[in-house]
Design an enzyme around this catalytic site. Structure first.
Site, PDB file in Angstrom:
ATOM      1  N   HIS A 183     -19.291  -0.330 -40.126  1.00 25.35           N
ATOM      2  CA  HIS A 183     -19.268   1.010 -40.768  1.00 25.35           C
ATOM      3  C   HIS A 183     -18.667   2.015 -39.738  1.00 25.35           C
ATOM      4  O   HIS A 183     -18.571   1.562 -38.551  1.00 25.35           O
ATOM      5  CB  HIS A 183     -20.719   1.091 -41.050  1.00 25.35           C
ATOM      6  CG  HIS A 183     -21.489   1.362 -39.888  1.00 25.35           C
ATOM      7  ND1 HIS A 183     -22.124   0.180 -39.217  1.00 25.35           N
ATOM      8  CD2 HIS A 183     -22.212   2.478 -39.301  1.00 25.35           C
ATOM      9  CE1 HIS A 183     -22.800   0.640 -38.248  1.00 25.35           C
ATOM     10  NE2 HIS A 183     -22.947   1.579 -38.289  1.00 25.35           N
ATOM     11  N   ARG A 187     -29.622   7.894 -30.519  1.00 25.80           N
ATOM     12  CA  ARG A 187     -28.384   8.425 -31.012  1.00 25.80           C
ATOM     13  C   ARG A 187     -28.386   9.916 -31.429  1.00 25.80           C
ATOM     14  O   ARG A 187     -29.184  10.281 -32.139  1.00 25.80           O
ATOM     15  CB  ARG A 187     -27.643   7.563 -32.133  1.00 25.80           C
ATOM     16  CG  ARG A 187     -26.491   7.838 -32.574  1.00 25.80           C
ATOM     17  CD  ARG A 187     -26.410   7.095 -33.863  1.00 25.80           C
ATOM     18  NE  ARG A 187     -26.274   7.787 -35.039  1.00 25.80           N
ATOM     19  CZ  ARG A 187     -26.126   6.958 -36.113  1.00 25.80           C
ATOM     20  NH1 ARG A 187     -26.230   6.004 -36.371  1.00 25.80           N
ATOM     21  NH2 ARG A 187     -26.325   8.053 -37.226  1.00 25.80           N
ATOM     22  N   HIS A 208     -17.972   0.266 -36.186  1.00 33.00           N
ATOM     23  CA  HIS A 208     -18.731  -0.580 -35.268  1.00 33.00           C
ATOM     24  C   HIS A 208     -19.403  -1.384 -35.882  1.00 33.00           C
ATOM     25  O   HIS A 208     -19.938  -1.354 -37.442  1.00 33.00           O
ATOM     26  CB  HIS A 208     -19.282   0.230 -34.599  1.00 33.00           C
ATOM     27  CG  HIS A 208     -20.289   1.370 -34.898  1.00 33.00           C
ATOM     28  ND1 HIS A 208     -19.751   2.317 -35.675  1.00 33.00           N
ATOM     29  CD2 HIS A 208     -21.554   1.495 -35.018  1.00 33.00           C
ATOM     30  CE1 HIS A 208     -20.808   3.248 -36.037  1.00 33.00           C
ATOM     31  NE2 HIS A 208     -21.953   2.867 -35.647  1.00 33.00           N
ATOM     32  N   ASP A 229     -20.028   5.694 -38.955  1.00 31.92           N
ATOM     33  CA  ASP A 229     -21.313   6.474 -39.131  1.00 31.92           C
ATOM     34  C   ASP A 229     -21.212   7.744 -40.085  1.00 31.92           C
ATOM     35  O   ASP A 229     -20.256   8.624 -39.941  1.00 31.92           O
ATOM     36  CB  ASP A 229     -21.815   7.000 -37.843  1.00 31.92           C
ATOM     37  CG  ASP A 229     -22.606   6.035 -36.940  1.00 31.92           C
ATOM     38  OD1 ASP A 229     -22.984   4.954 -37.723  1.00 31.92           O
ATOM     39  OD2 ASP A 229     -22.562   6.020 -35.584  1.00 31.92           O
TER      40      ASP A 229
END
Ligand code: OGA
Ligand code: MN
Length: 290
Positions: A107, A277, A262, A109
């Site tokens: 995917h 994150r 990723h 983000d």
């Protein structure tokens, strides 16, 4: 920044390591420029030795690149710092402290937002002795390697991305992923983006569909859409496009969601793995000129 830092590309295709860098120290404009250019060029920057990095500095550095997103999974935001999403397999009082199954599918983000993320910065806090690697696949090289006829076919197409479809799929596999409230669902309605996007920093084209969030290609009948997406997924995740990040204590990895996909490879469940994150908001994706 006191000591001069160094940017060392891994190879021509993808990724670079940044050494001698202290993310707690505010960057001068010229240094920011240098990092920003390296980011556009290499798509994945691995900042080494950030053991001392605190949440406020992680957030401040990320903000230099743009406004930060607050993730829709409100349960897993760091107390006092909602700009930090906790990615973790650890439990406190029987409850997960973070998103346990974050990114266990290819995917980019927040591709499910009208303004998807331009970059994410993931800081290692607790690492497992085994596993837990993150894979990055460059969608620039993947696009460049497509036959010209396929590039031409994909150029005008658009695809739908959906967080709700993904969240439902993950919930079917694990009870640790919360459902969203109706109000939260309204903030992540499906959205449509070009299948090929042009990177605003470099002008390079990239494939912008993923196994994780893309539901279908808007212009095609269902079966054709399914077949074409399967063909693209097989192409875009080949080894030759991938950098495998093996996390080392102190690593902070910043990646370009406009250029790479990723995937979390996972680790043995009895080994703790926790990362924080930040997610930088990006522009509305732009497709190639007709
Ligand atoms: C993320 C993500 C991958 C990992 O934090 O966005 O996908 O390996 N993480 O934890
Ligand atoms: Mn992710």
């Amino acid at each position: 920044m006191v000591a001069p830092f160094e940017i060392r590309p891994f190879n021509e295709v993808l990724g670079a390591e940044v050494v001698g860098f202290d993310m707690r120290v505010p960057l001068a404009d010229a240094e920011f420029d240098q990092i920003s250019k390296a980011f556009d060029r290499h798509s994945v920057l691995v900042f080494r030795d950030q053991q001392q990095l605190d949440p406020a500095s992680h957030i401040a550095f990320s903000r230099r690149f743009g406004p930060l997103e607050i993730h829709v999974q409100k349960k897993f935001l760091l107390a006092g710092h909602p700009e930090l999403l906790i990615v973790s397999n650890e439990f406190r009082d029987g409850e997960p402290i973070g998103l346990v199954d974050a990114g266990k599918y290819w995917h980019s983000d927040l591709s499910y937002k009208p303004e998807p993320s331009m970059g994410s910065l993931l800081h290692s806090r607790t690492l497992p002795a085994e596993g837990g690697d993150t894979l990055f696949a460059t969608q620039h090289a993947a696009y460049d390697a497509l036959p010209a006829a396929m590039q031409a076919r994909l150029g005008p197409l658009t695809a739908e991305h959906s967080y709700l479809a993904r969240n439902a799929a993950q919930r079917a596999k694990s009870t640790l992923r919360p459902d969203l409230t109706e109000a939260e669902k309204q903030t992540v309605l499906p959205t449509v983006h070009p299948v090929i996007r042009v990177h605003p920093g470099t002008g390079r084209k990239a494939l912008f569909v993923s196994e994780g969030f893309t539901t279908h290609i808007v212009e095609l009948p269902e079966d054709e859409s399914r077949d074409l997406l399967a063909e693209i997924h097989a192409h875009q995740t080949q080894d030759r496009f991938i950098y495998r990040h093996h996390w080392v204590d102190g690593d902070l990895v910043m990646w370009d969601n406009r250029a790479v996909m990723h995937l979390a490879t996972g680790c043995p469940p009895d080994m703790a793995r926790t990362l924080y994150r930040t997610t930088i908001r990006g522009p509305v994706p732009v497709g190639p000129a007709p």
